[in-house]
Design a protein around this motif. Sequence first.
Motif, PDB file in Angstrom:
ATOM      1  N   PRO A  42      78.851  93.382  87.260  1.00 27.12           N
ATOM      2  CA  PRO A  42      79.004  94.659  86.562  1.00 27.12           C
ATOM      3  C   PRO A  42      80.176  94.711  85.580  1.00 27.12           C
ATOM      4  CG  PRO A  42      78.582  95.033  88.879  1.00 27.12           C
ATOM      5  CD  PRO A  42      78.823  93.556  88.708  1.00 27.12           C
ATOM      6  N   SER A  43      81.152  93.841  85.713  1.00 28.84           N
ATOM      7  CA  SER A  43      82.288  93.863  84.795  1.00 28.84           C
ATOM      8  C   SER A  43      82.160  92.813  83.686  1.00 28.84           C
ATOM      9  CB  SER A  43      83.596  93.669  85.565  1.00 28.84           C
ATOM     10  OG  SER A  43      83.587  92.411  86.216  1.00 28.84           O
ATOM     11  N   ILE A  44      80.955  92.277  83.479  1.00 32.53           N
ATOM     12  CA  ILE A  44      80.732  91.254  82.464  1.00 32.53           C
ATOM     13  C   ILE A  44      81.008  91.812  81.061  1.00 32.53           C
ATOM     14  CG2 ILE A  44      78.256  91.736  82.192  1.00 32.53           C
ATOM     15  CD1 ILE A  44      77.874  88.637  82.040  1.00 32.53           C
ATOM     16  N   SER A  45      81.593  90.995  80.221  1.00 33.73           N
ATOM     17  CA  SER A  45      81.910  91.411  78.858  1.00 33.73           C
ATOM     18  C   SER A  45      80.724  91.194  77.935  1.00 33.73           C
ATOM     19  CB  SER A  45      83.103  90.613  78.331  1.00 33.73           C
ATOM     20  OG  SER A  45      82.734  89.256  78.134  1.00 33.73           O
ATOM     21  N   ARG A  46      80.784  91.847  76.767  1.00 33.02           N
ATOM     22  CA  ARG A  46      79.740  91.639  75.760  1.00 33.02           C
ATOM     23  C   ARG A  46      79.688  90.191  75.323  1.00 33.02           C
ATOM     24  NH1 ARG A  46      81.127  96.673  72.098  1.00 33.02           N
ATOM     25  NH2 ARG A  46      82.657  96.871  73.699  1.00 33.02           N
ATOM     26  N   GLN A  47      80.852  89.572  75.162  1.00 27.84           N
ATOM     27  CA  GLN A  47      80.882  88.183  74.719  1.00 27.84           C
ATOM     28  C   GLN A  47      80.282  87.252  75.772  1.00 27.84           C
ATOM     29  OE1 GLN A  47      81.741  87.120  71.541  1.00 27.84           O
ATOM     30  NE2 GLN A  47      80.685  85.333  72.340  1.00 27.84           N
ATOM     31  N   ALA A  48      80.555  87.525  77.037  1.00 26.49           N
ATOM     32  CA  ALA A  48      79.967  86.710  78.101  1.00 26.49           C
ATOM     33  C   ALA A  48      78.446  86.884  78.136  1.00 26.49           C
ATOM     34  CB  ALA A  48      80.571  87.077  79.454  1.00 26.49           C
ATOM     35  N   LEU A  49      77.971  88.105  77.930  1.00 24.25           N
ATOM     36  CA  LEU A  49      76.529  88.336  77.839  1.00 24.25           C
ATOM     37  C   LEU A  49      75.936  87.542  76.676  1.00 24.25           C
ATOM     38  CD1 LEU A  49      76.351  92.181  78.475  1.00 24.25           C
ATOM     39  CD2 LEU A  49      75.334  90.414  79.915  1.00 24.25           C
ATOM     40  N   ALA A  50      76.610  87.584  75.543  1.00 27.86           N
ATOM     41  CA  ALA A  50      76.141  86.859  74.357  1.00 27.86           C
ATOM     42  C   ALA A  50      76.072  85.363  74.630  1.00 27.86           C
ATOM     43  CB  ALA A  50      77.055  87.153  73.169  1.00 27.86           C
ATOM     44  N   ASP A  51      77.094  84.828  75.265  1.00 26.46           N
ATOM     45  CA  ASP A  51      77.126  83.395  75.570  1.00 26.46           C
ATOM     46  C   ASP A  51      75.988  83.001  76.510  1.00 26.46           C
ATOM     47  OD1 ASP A  51      79.382  83.197  73.992  1.00 26.46           O
ATOM     48  OD2 ASP A  51      80.781  83.168  75.686  1.00 26.46           O
ATOM     49  N   LYS A  52      75.760  83.801  77.551  1.00 29.52           N
ATOM     50  CA  LYS A  52      74.717  83.480  78.527  1.00 29.52           C
ATOM     51  C   LYS A  52      73.314  83.607  77.942  1.00 29.52           C
ATOM     52  CE  LYS A  52      77.291  84.516  82.704  1.00 29.52           C
ATOM     53  NZ  LYS A  52      77.094  83.366  83.553  1.00 29.52           N
ATOM     54  N   LEU A  53      73.136  84.544  77.001  1.00 29.82           N
ATOM     55  CA  LEU A  53      71.819  84.774  76.410  1.00 29.82           C
ATOM     56  C   LEU A  53      71.575  83.955  75.146  1.00 29.82           C
ATOM     57  CD1 LEU A  53      71.684  88.635  76.866  1.00 29.82           C
ATOM     58  CD2 LEU A  53      70.387  86.930  78.141  1.00 29.82           C
ATOM     59  N   GLY A  54      72.636  83.371  74.606  1.00 26.53           N
ATOM     60  CA  GLY A  54      72.496  82.581  73.389  1.00 26.53           C
ATOM     61  C   GLY A  54      72.263  83.419  72.150  1.00 26.53           C
ATOM     62  N   ILE A  55      72.811  84.633  72.135  1.00 23.41           N
ATOM     63  CA  ILE A  55      72.711  85.513  70.968  1.00 23.41           C
ATOM     64  C   ILE A  55      74.108  85.976  70.591  1.00 23.41           C
ATOM     65  CG2 ILE A  55      70.368  86.260  71.506  1.00 23.41           C
ATOM     66  CD1 ILE A  55      71.488  88.813  72.692  1.00 23.41           C
ATOM     67  N   ASN A  56      74.245  86.636  69.440  1.00 23.32           N
ATOM     68  CA  ASN A  56      75.590  87.066  69.044  1.00 23.32           C
ATOM     69  C   ASN A  56      75.957  88.412  69.671  1.00 23.32           C
ATOM     70  OD1 ASN A  56      74.613  89.159  67.324  1.00 23.32           O
ATOM     71  ND2 ASN A  56      74.265  87.645  65.705  1.00 23.32           N
TER      72      ASN A  56
END
Length: 87
Positions: A42-56
Amino acid sequence: MGRLRNEKTRAIVTLGRHTVLPVLKRVSARQQAVLALIQDNPSISRQALADKLGINASAVQKHLDKLKEAGAIERIGGTRGYWQVKV
């Protein structure tokens, strides 16, 4: 990544070990992936989401905005806060 079954107005989604029931149809498969990652952390950052999904990060922000608009998530506590999943 998972299973998505759309019905008339609802979807049943299985992503990894998460099953989200019910989810409004207007939430895309990518947004479901964002939701599953938020459920894991739940405390994941936008950048970490982007990295895991392979999007900006700007694409992640658009998905987060759609999820908030759909009532699926809410941000608690600002930048140092966490995401609360409401579905």
